[in-house]
Design an enzyme around this catalytic site. Sequence first.
Site, PDB file in Angstrom:
ATOM      1  N   ASP A  63       0.777  57.372  19.188  1.00 23.26           N
ATOM      2  CA  ASP A  63      -0.570  56.587  19.153  1.00 23.26           C
ATOM      3  C   ASP A  63      -1.449  57.449  18.504  1.00 23.26           C
ATOM      4  OD1 ASP A  63      -3.048  55.694  19.087  1.00 23.26           O
ATOM      5  OD2 ASP A  63      -1.915  53.790  20.135  1.00 23.26           O
TER       6      ASP A  63
ATOM      7  N   THR B 224      -3.062  47.635  24.826  1.00 23.40           N
ATOM      8  CA  THR B 224      -3.127  46.777  25.318  1.00 23.40           C
ATOM      9  C   THR B 224      -1.397  45.769  23.713  1.00 23.40           C
ATOM     10  OG1 THR B 224      -4.489  46.105  23.700  1.00 23.40           O
ATOM     11  CG2 THR B 224      -5.056  45.927  26.235  1.00 23.40           C
TER      12      THR B 224
ATOM     13  N   LYS C 179     -10.377  53.862  14.080  1.00 21.86           N
ATOM     14  CA  LYS C 179     -10.752  54.493  14.633  1.00 21.86           C
ATOM     15  C   LYS C 179     -10.907  55.925  13.998  1.00 21.86           C
ATOM     16  CE  LYS C 179      -8.941  50.962  17.527  1.00 21.86           C
ATOM     17  NZ  LYS C 179      -8.320  51.341  17.500  1.00 21.86           N
TER      18      LYS C 179
END
Length: 457
Positions: A214, A124, A257
């Site tokens: 990423d 997103t 994360k």
Amino acid sequence: MKTWAEPFKIKVVEHVRIPSEQEKQAAIREAGYNTFLLRSDEVYIDLLTDSGTTAMSDRQWAAMMIGDEAYAGSRSFYRLEEAVQRYYGYKYVVPTHQGRGAENLLSKTLIKQGDIVPGNMYFTTTRLHQELAGGTFTDIIIAEAHDPASLHPFKGNVDIAKLESVIQKYGAERIPYVSVAATVNLAGGQPISLENLRAVRELTNKYGIKVILDAARIVENAFFIQQREPGQNGRTIAAIVKESCSYTDGCTMSAKKDPLVNIGGFLAVNDHAVYDEAANLAVIYEGLHTYGGMAGRDMEALATGIEESLHDDHIRARVGQILYLGQKLIDAGIPIVQPIGGHGVFLDAKAFLPHIPQEQYPAQALAAELYLESGVRSMERGIVSAGRNKETGEENKPKLELVRLTIPRRVYTQAHMDVVAEAVINLYARRDSIRGLKMVYEPKYLRFFQARFEPLT
Ligand SMILES: *Cc1c(COP(=O)(O)O)cnc(C)c1O
């Protein structure tokens, strides 16, 4: 050792409360049937996200006390820089307030109007920053990623032939970099293999195109490589992570994360000119390039978290807990994305609620019902998250219509997982009673965060 039992014991506890039936009814109505708009006090077990919800270790809390809050040249920045260099292998580091800050700096630095950015499925915030910088995202993930029932061990892999045809169609000059996520969040936390990363590197080298990772879940990705990829079983997680990064030119990191902290992120690159430009932009959007929106103590906790995240017994317990929950659901016949992902279990809302058409937001409805059933908070990852087409304004209709049960790191116990499984199984038994929703408020950007809904009658 076969068991995935946690390699820690609990020193501090945080009390939670089970909301009553009436409280849940009122809360979900008040929240516009969007679990993002619930208050956490109204939630029993919070599986909205694994982002920033980690329990830090005693070593990380101790590290916070020695954080250096100097505006410029903080000692804690150099410790973070050293950790990034040592464990991921990149040369230059710009701290940012979180992952999207790094995405903004990177997109503004590398993308120009009219560029194409190929990626193994979109994320997103990543895609939005690419588009705001003038680029257009194009999907190059293998077809199996879009099939919730495919058992391919590396559903995050790039389709190399597709990538090559994109390069030939648009020309290498219009492709600033290939965006590679490990694991792929929107495919259900699915990994990319080392072999595939190597193939992406070889192909892009041929055309002189950069690869940007990423890295938010690179450790979970390494765990799947260790477990599933031929020849990788005897290697450490740390070695696999470092090799994965070596096939890329830099990374954006959401430290909320895998790196085990509650806030923070960074951009890391090998090219000095890219670093220079990004560090300069950091001054506008984040803060000076030696703190970039992070407090010194947060950089200190992050440096320690990076190191802890790479312990083999940590990641085995982390992913082991998710495999435990997922297997319980599979055994009960619940339709979930398989193989089970690295950071959560993804319910297949299309198969769960075949009577609700995608325009009536089945995954959104399922997430709201799961809350009503049990006080468990989950998140929609389907048509609402996919937003609208940049050109036509039509709703994107992704093949995957999912509800994500995301497990925070080091927070919940096996008994909590049992409660979640029981709630989903009960809901499945009464699935025919669940109705679709209509959207009554739609924000312009990243609508899933703040959209509001009403039940269809
Ligand atoms: C969370 C996340 C981001 C964005 O990071 P934030 O820290 O939330 O800004 C980017 N990519 C992936 C895969 C993520 O999970």
